[in-house]
Scaffold this motif. Structure first.
Motif, PDB file in Angstrom:
ATOM      1  N   VAL A  54      67.699  43.252  48.076  1.00 39.21           N
ATOM      2  CA  VAL A  54      67.500  44.092  49.293  1.00 39.21           C
ATOM      3  C   VAL A  54      66.712  43.550  50.728  1.00 39.21           C
ATOM      4  CG1 VAL A  54      66.369  46.171  49.879  1.00 39.21           C
ATOM      5  CG2 VAL A  54      67.548  46.176  47.785  1.00 39.21           C
ATOM      6  N   ARG A  55      65.767  42.932  50.398  1.00 41.49           N
ATOM      7  CA  ARG A  55      65.098  42.223  51.638  1.00 41.49           C
ATOM      8  C   ARG A  55      66.084  41.481  52.165  1.00 41.49           C
ATOM      9  NH1 ARG A  55      60.656  41.507  47.595  1.00 41.49           N
ATOM     10  NH2 ARG A  55      58.905  42.723  48.356  1.00 41.49           N
ATOM     11  N   ARG A  56      66.860  40.711  51.359  1.00 41.63           N
ATOM     12  CA  ARG A  56      67.800  39.602  51.980  1.00 41.63           C
ATOM     13  C   ARG A  56      68.879  40.221  52.727  1.00 41.63           C
ATOM     14  NH1 ARG A  56      71.203  35.623  48.471  1.00 41.63           N
ATOM     15  NH2 ARG A  56      72.296  37.788  48.229  1.00 41.63           N
ATOM     16  N   ASP A  57      69.611  41.167  52.085  1.00 41.47           N
ATOM     17  CA  ASP A  57      70.808  41.718  52.401  1.00 41.47           C
ATOM     18  C   ASP A  57      70.732  43.214  52.929  1.00 41.47           C
ATOM     19  OD1 ASP A  57      71.961  39.174  51.662  1.00 41.47           O
ATOM     20  OD2 ASP A  57      73.065  40.106  50.015  1.00 41.47           O
ATOM     21  N   LEU A  99      75.763  45.540  61.191  1.00 42.11           N
ATOM     22  CA  LEU A  99      75.925  46.078  59.478  1.00 42.11           C
ATOM     23  C   LEU A  99      75.363  44.674  58.494  1.00 42.11           C
ATOM     24  CD1 LEU A  99      79.393  47.517  59.918  1.00 42.11           C
ATOM     25  CD2 LEU A  99      77.659  48.691  59.672  1.00 42.11           C
ATOM     26  N   LYS A 100      74.711  45.521  57.514  1.00 39.77           N
ATOM     27  CA  LYS A 100      74.265  44.344  56.665  1.00 39.77           C
ATOM     28  C   LYS A 100      75.144  44.084  55.431  1.00 39.77           C
ATOM     29  CE  LYS A 100      70.120  44.709  58.580  1.00 39.77           C
ATOM     30  NZ  LYS A 100      69.335  43.412  59.244  1.00 39.77           N
ATOM     31  N   PRO A 101      74.855  42.922  54.980  1.00 36.64           N
ATOM     32  CA  PRO A 101      75.985  42.362  54.054  1.00 36.64           C
ATOM     33  C   PRO A 101      75.816  43.273  52.777  1.00 36.64           C
ATOM     34  CG  PRO A 101      74.612  40.477  54.927  1.00 36.64           C
ATOM     35  CD  PRO A 101      74.103  41.553  55.265  1.00 36.64           C
ATOM     36  N   GLY A 102      74.606  43.873  52.407  1.00 40.70           N
ATOM     37  CA  GLY A 102      74.557  44.857  51.257  1.00 40.70           C
ATOM     38  C   GLY A 102      75.514  46.171  51.593  1.00 40.70           C
ATOM     39  N   SER A 103      75.463  46.786  52.695  1.00 43.12           N
ATOM     40  CA  SER A 103      76.245  47.886  53.216  1.00 43.12           C
ATOM     41  C   SER A 103      77.924  47.326  53.034  1.00 43.12           C
ATOM     42  CB  SER A 103      75.975  48.335  54.549  1.00 43.12           C
ATOM     43  OG  SER A 103      76.909  49.129  54.973  1.00 43.12           O
ATOM     44  N   ILE A 104      78.248  46.318  53.386  1.00 43.47           N
ATOM     45  CA  ILE A 104      79.497  45.839  53.497  1.00 43.47           C
ATOM     46  C   ILE A 104      80.007  45.650  51.744  1.00 43.47           C
ATOM     47  CG2 ILE A 104      81.340  44.016  53.974  1.00 43.47           C
ATOM     48  CD1 ILE A 104      79.247  43.524  56.394  1.00 43.47           C
ATOM     49  N   ARG A 105      79.172  45.030  51.051  1.00 45.03           N
ATOM     50  CA  ARG A 105      79.699  44.895  49.789  1.00 45.03           C
ATOM     51  C   ARG A 105      79.533  46.274  48.955  1.00 45.03           C
ATOM     52  NH1 ARG A 105      78.949  39.923  47.216  1.00 45.03           N
ATOM     53  NH2 ARG A 105      77.757  38.305  48.507  1.00 45.03           N
ATOM     54  N   ALA A 106      78.845  47.520  49.401  1.00 49.06           N
ATOM     55  CA  ALA A 106      78.723  48.637  48.804  1.00 49.06           C
ATOM     56  C   ALA A 106      80.344  49.524  49.146  1.00 49.06           C
ATOM     57  CB  ALA A 106      77.837  49.344  49.079  1.00 49.06           C
ATOM     58  N   ASP A 134      61.055  55.834  50.822  1.00 45.53           N
ATOM     59  CA  ASP A 134      59.976  56.540  50.804  1.00 45.53           C
ATOM     60  C   ASP A 134      59.899  57.183  52.238  1.00 45.53           C
ATOM     61  OD1 ASP A 134      58.741  54.518  52.498  1.00 45.53           O
ATOM     62  OD2 ASP A 134      57.614  53.938  50.864  1.00 45.53           O
ATOM     63  N   ARG A 135      58.765  58.019  52.386  1.00 50.78           N
ATOM     64  CA  ARG A 135      58.387  58.864  53.798  1.00 50.78           C
ATOM     65  C   ARG A 135      58.258  57.813  54.717  1.00 50.78           C
ATOM     66  NH1 ARG A 135      53.790  62.448  51.200  1.00 50.78           N
ATOM     67  NH2 ARG A 135      52.212  60.624  50.436  1.00 50.78           N
ATOM     68  N   ASN A 136      57.710  56.560  54.370  1.00 47.17           N
ATOM     69  CA  ASN A 136      57.294  55.639  55.509  1.00 47.17           C
ATOM     70  C   ASN A 136      58.535  54.802  55.740  1.00 47.17           C
ATOM     71  OD1 ASN A 136      54.663  56.485  55.524  1.00 47.17           O
ATOM     72  ND2 ASN A 136      54.337  55.359  53.929  1.00 47.17           N
ATOM     73  N   GLY A 137      59.623  54.877  55.313  1.00 48.05           N
ATOM     74  CA  GLY A 137      61.043  54.220  55.687  1.00 48.05           C
ATOM     75  C   GLY A 137      60.919  52.691  54.768  1.00 48.05           C
ATOM     76  N   ALA A 138      60.206  52.633  53.788  1.00 53.31           N
ATOM     77  CA  ALA A 138      60.408  51.612  52.985  1.00 53.31           C
ATOM     78  C   ALA A 138      61.303  51.622  51.782  1.00 53.31           C
ATOM     79  CB  ALA A 138      59.095  51.033  52.348  1.00 53.31           C
ATOM     80  N   ALA A 181      67.611  45.200  54.033  1.00 52.33           N
ATOM     81  CA  ALA A 181      66.456  45.405  54.816  1.00 52.33           C
ATOM     82  C   ALA A 181      66.490  45.001  56.305  1.00 52.33           C
ATOM     83  CB  ALA A 181      65.172  45.168  54.243  1.00 52.33           C
ATOM     84  N   GLU A 182      65.716  45.940  57.086  1.00 47.54           N
ATOM     85  CA  GLU A 182      65.587  45.511  58.283  1.00 47.54           C
ATOM     86  C   GLU A 182      64.558  44.467  58.415  1.00 47.54           C
ATOM     87  OE1 GLU A 182      67.522  45.988  61.079  1.00 47.54           O
ATOM     88  OE2 GLU A 182      68.803  47.660  60.042  1.00 47.54           O
ATOM     89  N   LEU A 183      64.463  43.499  59.475  1.00 51.98           N
ATOM     90  CA  LEU A 183      63.418  42.501  59.578  1.00 51.98           C
ATOM     91  C   LEU A 183      62.136  43.349  59.691  1.00 51.98           C
ATOM     92  CD1 LEU A 183      62.531  39.601  59.941  1.00 51.98           C
ATOM     93  CD2 LEU A 183      62.407  40.104  62.467  1.00 51.98           C
ATOM     94  N   GLY A 184      61.232  43.182  58.552  1.00 52.62           N
ATOM     95  CA  GLY A 184      59.751  43.622  58.542  1.00 52.62           C
ATOM     96  C   GLY A 184      59.713  44.824  57.829  1.00 52.62           C
ATOM     97  N   GLN A 185      60.964  45.404  57.388  1.00 51.45           N
ATOM     98  CA  GLN A 185      60.963  46.588  56.579  1.00 51.45           C
ATOM     99  C   GLN A 185      60.531  46.200  54.876  1.00 51.45           C
ATOM    100  OE1 GLN A 185      65.024  48.385  56.188  1.00 51.45           O
ATOM    101  NE2 GLN A 185      63.954  50.300  55.567  1.00 51.45           N
TER     102      GLN A 185
END
Length: 264
Positions: A209-212, A45-52, A179-183, A214-218
């Motif tokens: 979003v990148r830090r908290d 679970l990502k930190p951003g999701s937990i904050r939300a 978006d439709r590519n998952g970004a 997104a997945e690695l490479g997303q």
């Protein structure tokens, strides 16, 4: 039923966390402590999701109502300060916020302004025409993201939605989409003229979003939507391949309607 990473939804795991801590009435904990607990016990679970999810569980945070799934079972926390919470105490604390109340929303927006103000930011005060238009624009675009880009859809995190998405420190992303590519696509709205100062705000949200979240490479990119773009903003974004600018136009049609004929 929303898709979950573990066998329990995050809102249920949040309750397990409180039980494991044996939190006493009035005892305050921080969002950082909650994030650390999840990192130890549920690392996917990502930190951003937990904050939300903390926002959704906070009975006195109006932003919880941007998530339609919020219900009485989520009334477990009371927000005492940005990033600080304690258990909700029924009968002692104010009744949980269950509907959009204009005064509550205005109060929350004032708090957000105090957090973000740096002396140069253009401010739309709650109750002003600009403030109300921005909220209307936000609702419309959140429901019609395809008018910006085909395949663009609102971000969903289990039962949470990407409207006024908590981005740490009491700050909120206007619209968080995918978006439709998952970004990830961070959308910042300005009902008035867009100035170059807004790019700093957008970049902060994108990197959060990148830090908290997104997945690695997303990939993460940004969009600014405003009534008209200043030349300074267009210049500031000219070398940024991951930021796009959009202007919106409003139209109103007025049609004359005949009155009813009265018998004499």
């Amino acid at each position: 039923m929303a898709k979950t990473i573990y066998d329990k939804p995050t809102r249920a795991l949040l309750k397990d966390m409180l039980v494991s801590w044996n939190l006493q009435p009035g005892q305050v904990f921080t969002a950082a402590r909650a994030i650390q607990w999840f990192a130890t016990n549920y690392p996917k679970l990502k930190p951003g999701s937990i904050r939300a999810h903390l926002v959704q569980a906070a009975t006195n945070d109006p932003s919880r109502l941007h998530h339609p799934s919020t219900n009485i079972t989520d009334d477990i926390l009371f927000k005492v300060a940005p990033g600080e919470f304690r258990r909700y105490e029924a009968g002692k604390d104010p009744a949980p916020i269950r509907e959009m109340v204009k005064g509550d929303i205005a109060k929350q927006e004032i708090e957000d302004i105090d957090i973000d103000r740096d002396g140069s930011e253009e401010i739309n005060l709650p109750g002003s025409t600009e403030f109300l238009l921005e909220k209307d624009l936000q609702r419309y675009l959140a429901e019609n993201l395809g008018c910006i880009e085909p395949g663009l859809k609102l971000y969903e995190d289990e039962d949470l939605r990407g409207i006024e998405y908590e981005a740490g420190g009491g700050r909120r992303i206007d619209i968080l989409a995918v978006d439709r590519n998952g970004a990830f696509v961070v959308i910042e709205l300005k009902v008035s003229r867009g100035y170059d100062r807004v790019i700093g705000q957008l970049l902060r949200y994108m990197n959060w979003v990148r830090r908290d979240l997104a997945e690695l490479g997303q990939k993460v990119r940004g969009i600014i939507v405003c009534r008209s773009m200043s030349e300074d903003l267009r210049l500031a974004c000219s070398s940024m391949n991951d930021v796009e600018l959009f202007e919106y136009k409003l139209s109103v049609a007025v049609t004359k309607v005949a009155t009813l004929q009265l018998r004499e």
